[in-house]
Each structure stands twice: as structure tokens, then as C-alpha cells.
Enzyme design. Structure first.
Site, PDB file in Angstrom:
ATOM      1  CB  ALA A  54      -1.024  -0.231   1.064  1.00 23.65           C
ATOM      2  N   GLY A  58       5.922   8.249   1.503  1.00 27.03           N
ATOM      3  CA  GLY A  58       7.030   7.882   2.784  1.00 27.03           C
ATOM      4  C   GLY A  58       7.754   7.122   2.318  1.00 27.03           C
ATOM      5  CG  HIS A  59       5.908   2.635   2.155  1.00 25.61           C
ATOM      6  ND1 HIS A  59       4.130   2.472   1.744  1.00 25.61           N
ATOM      7  CD2 HIS A  59       6.410   2.653   2.598  1.00 25.61           C
ATOM      8  CE1 HIS A  59       4.063   2.424   2.394  1.00 25.61           C
ATOM      9  NE2 HIS A  59       4.918   2.228   3.378  1.00 25.61           N
ATOM     10  CE  LYS A 171       2.491   6.708  10.833  1.00 25.84           C
ATOM     11  NZ  LYS A 171       3.070   5.590  11.102  1.00 25.84           N
ATOM     12  CG  ASP A 172       6.311   3.221  11.546  1.00 24.54           C
ATOM     13  OD1 ASP A 172       5.011   2.585  12.673  1.00 24.54           O
ATOM     14  OD2 ASP A 172       6.259   3.103  10.460  1.00 24.54           O
ATOM     15  CB  SER A 208      -0.419   2.371   4.649  1.00 19.81           C
ATOM     16  OG  SER A 208       0.627   2.537   4.078  1.00 19.81           O
TER      17      SER A 208
HETATM   18  O1  PAF Z   1       6.770  -0.520   8.802  1.00 19.86           O
HETATM   19  C1  PAF Z   1       6.280  -1.266   8.954  1.00 19.86           C
HETATM   20  O2  PAF Z   1       6.080  -1.630   7.698  1.00 19.86           O
HETATM   21  C2  PAF Z   1       6.673  -2.611   9.312  1.00 19.86           C
HETATM   22  O3  PAF Z   1       6.388  -2.990  10.389  1.00 19.86           O
HETATM   23  C3  PAF Z   1       8.160  -3.317   8.747  1.00 19.86           C
HETATM   24  C4  PAF Z   1       9.550  -3.069   8.649  1.00 19.86           C
HETATM   25  C5  PAF Z   1       8.409  -4.009   6.498  1.00 19.86           C
HETATM   26  C6  PAF Z   1       7.741  -5.534   8.857  1.00 19.86           C
HETATM   27  O4  PAF Z   1       7.134  -5.919   8.093  1.00 19.86           O
END
Ligand code: PAF
Length: 304
Positions: A54, A58-59, A171-172, A208
Site C-alpha cells: 500500500a 513516504g515509502h 514515523k515508526d 497506509s
Molecule cells: O514498518 C512496516 O511496514 C513493517 O513493520 C515492517 C518493518 C515492514 C515489518 O513488517
């Protein structure tokens, strides 16, 4: 520019120049190993950008940054069941692989590693990678088992792709701290790069899960980063941490956020809780807008 999407890859033909690009879509570990071996024969560094698909800007900012750190970029898409709790959105999690593949192709990604659940967790799978300390509280408190699932799958992705460098969004932030911890603790031979959060024009962190928001919720969600900036300005100007956090809590609740999982000030490196701003810190918040759980975090500077 037009795209032909096949099960084995996406082929893009530039109608002006006739140039032809391709991203290989790989679903089994033995084909992945061969493809990685071929990339290695070309020489150069390999970067991995792990995702759950998705894909959004950002990605794409992770992928663009990856190109600055390596010669070949591998992106994985795997919606990892082990990091979702029993009442979480695993089945509803957005899946749009064709569109994702076209976006990755446009950025020149060499390999899209898109294994199925059985490829990652075959029958009999019994191993968990579990990190203490930085995984405790925050999302680790609100989502029991979440970081075990993340650490386990990311360890597997590192072993499968064997990248020189892997990139994750800030962000995470807690996830990034967990990953840095096990990479150091387990002597994994790769570099971890954290990339600043990409934001929409109104400041909302790209995610997402923003796709779940109604247009009204989406508009109200932008109050979160605004309230966080205000709380940070207050703390940096000397206001008490607990009062600034209470004001933040009240402001986002007034904006329509439901349960606030947490709104905390933590040490920027160790993620230990802080009650006074006496060293570099991070403000981290998780709160629900409707049924959608949103997270965000920002740096907080200390005067001393
Ligand atoms: O940040 C994410 O999208 C997920 O936690 C990851 C690092 C791909 C692990 O499933």
C-alpha cells in the site's frame, strides 16, 4: 510511459525514448537467492526497504534515500500476520500489489520481494526474535506481541536478502529503535538508516492507514501534528512536561480523537520515559481517529 504488469514483473516502456525497464517480482526464497547472487556479481551495494505494501510517498522517500546508499534497491512487500494482534486490521490491511509494483518500477527498484505467508512461516515455524527494553511501553504496551512479530520478520528479511543497508521510516520510531537494538545485539553485518517522516501539506504523517479515514476524519487528523508542535514549543520554552502533555491530550481529544493510547516524552536514544526536558527527547503519540489508530513522533530539543 506505459506499464505491462505480469506475474513475474512490471515492464515499463517509455513511449518517447522506447527505453524498457523492469522490476522482478519474486515470491520464493530460492529465486530470490539467485537474483541477489546476480546483483552481487554486478558488484555494488544492496539496499533493502522492507514494507507491508500500500505504498505512498513516504515509502517512495525511503526508496529514493536507498538509492543514495546503494547501487541496487530491493523492496519487500509482506503483510506480516505476526505483528497484528487478534483484534487488529490484518484482513482489512490495504493490499494493492500491481499499483505498488508500478511505483517501484518508476523508481528503478531491481527486485520486489513479495513472498506469501507460507514462504515466510512454513509449517512448524517456531522461532521468535524478542527485544526487551526499547520495545516496552508505547506501541509495545498498546499492541502486545507486535514488536516480536516485527523483529522476527525483519530478521528473516535480512537473512533472505542479506543487504548492506536497510532503511526504515522514523514515523515508526519505536520500531526503528527495536531494529537498531537487535541488529547491534546479534552482530548483524548491515547498516540501519532512519529516514525522517514524510508528511502531507497539512502536516499529517503519511501512512497506509490514512486510507481508512473518511474525509471529515482526515481533515480533523491534521490537528495531531499541530498539537504536537505546540506542545514541543511549550516544552522547549520551559513549560512543565506533564502540563504540556496534558494540554496536548486535551487538544487532540477536542479535535475528535478518541482513546489516546499514549502521549509521552521519551529519551531520544534509549526511549526511557522522561519527566523533565534535560536531554534530547522524542514526543510520541498514538491515538484513534474513528476506528483508525494513528501514530506520530517528533524530536524535542533540550536547552541543556
Ligand atoms: O514498518 C512496516 O511496514 C513493517 O513493520 C515492517 C518493518 C515492514 C515489518 O513488517
Amino acid at each position: 510511459m506505459w506499464a505491462i504488469v505480469l506475474s513475474t514483473g512490471v515492464h515499463i516502456v517509455d513511449s518517447n525514448t522506447g527505453a524498457f525497464f523492469t522490476v522482478q517480482i519474486i515470491r520464493d526464497i530460492s529465486s530470490l537467492r539467485q537474483a541477489i547472487f546476480s546483483l552481487r556479481c554486478d558488484g555494488g551495494r544492496i539496499a533493502l526497504v522492507p514494507t507491508m505494501g500500500a505504498l505512498h510517498d513516504g515509502h517512495m522517500s525511503l526508496v529514493r534515500e536507498a538509492k543514495r546508499h546503494a547501487d541496487h534497491v530491493v523492496t519487500s512487500i509482506f503483510v506480516n500476520p505476526k505483528q497484528f494482534g487478534p483484534k487488529e486490521d490484518l484482513s482489512a490491511y490495504p493490499r494493492q500489489e500491481e499499483q505498488d509494483a508500478v511505483m517501484l518500477e518508476g523508481e528503478g527498484v531491481a527486485i520486489l520481494w513479495a513472498p506469501g505467508v507460507d514462504e515466510i512461516y512454513p509449517d512448524g515455524f517456531s522461532t521468535t526474535v524478542s527485544v526487551t527494553g526499547v520495545s516496552e511501553g508505547l506501541c509495545g504496551g498498546a499492541r502486545p506481541g507486535h514488536f516480536d512479530g516485527v523483529a522476527t520478520v525483519v530478521t528473516k528479511l535480512f537473512n533472505q536478502v542479506q543487504p548492506d543497508v536497510a532503511l526504515f521510516g522514523e514515523k515508526d520510531y519505536q520500531q526503528l529503535a527495536v531494529i537498531r537494538r537487535f541488529v547491534t545485539d546479534l552482530d548483524m553485518p548491515l547498516e540501519i538508516v532512519g529516514v525522517p517522516t514524510a508528511r502531507a501539506e497539512d502536516g499529517l504523517a503519511l501512512s497506509s492507514r490514512n486510507a481508512y479515514l473518511s474525509s471529515d476524519e482526515r481533515a480533523r487528523a491534521a490537528e495531531l501534528p499541530r498539537a504536537m508542535r505546540e506542545a514541543i514549543a511549550a516544552m522547549e520554552a520551559g513549560s512543565a512536561v506533564d502540563q504540556s502533555l496534558d494540554a496536548l491530550h486535551a487538544r487532540i481529544t477536542n479535535a475528535g480523537f478518541g482513546p489516546v493510547d499514549y502521549a509521552e516524552l521519551r529519551d531520544a536514544a534509549s526511549l526511557r520515559p522522561m519527566t523533565m526536558l534535560d536531554r534530547p527527547a522524542r514526543l510520541l503519540v498514538a491515538a484513534r481517529m474513528g476506528t483508525t489508530r494513528l501514530i506520530d513522533n517528533m524530536p524535542v530539543k533540550s536547552g541543556s
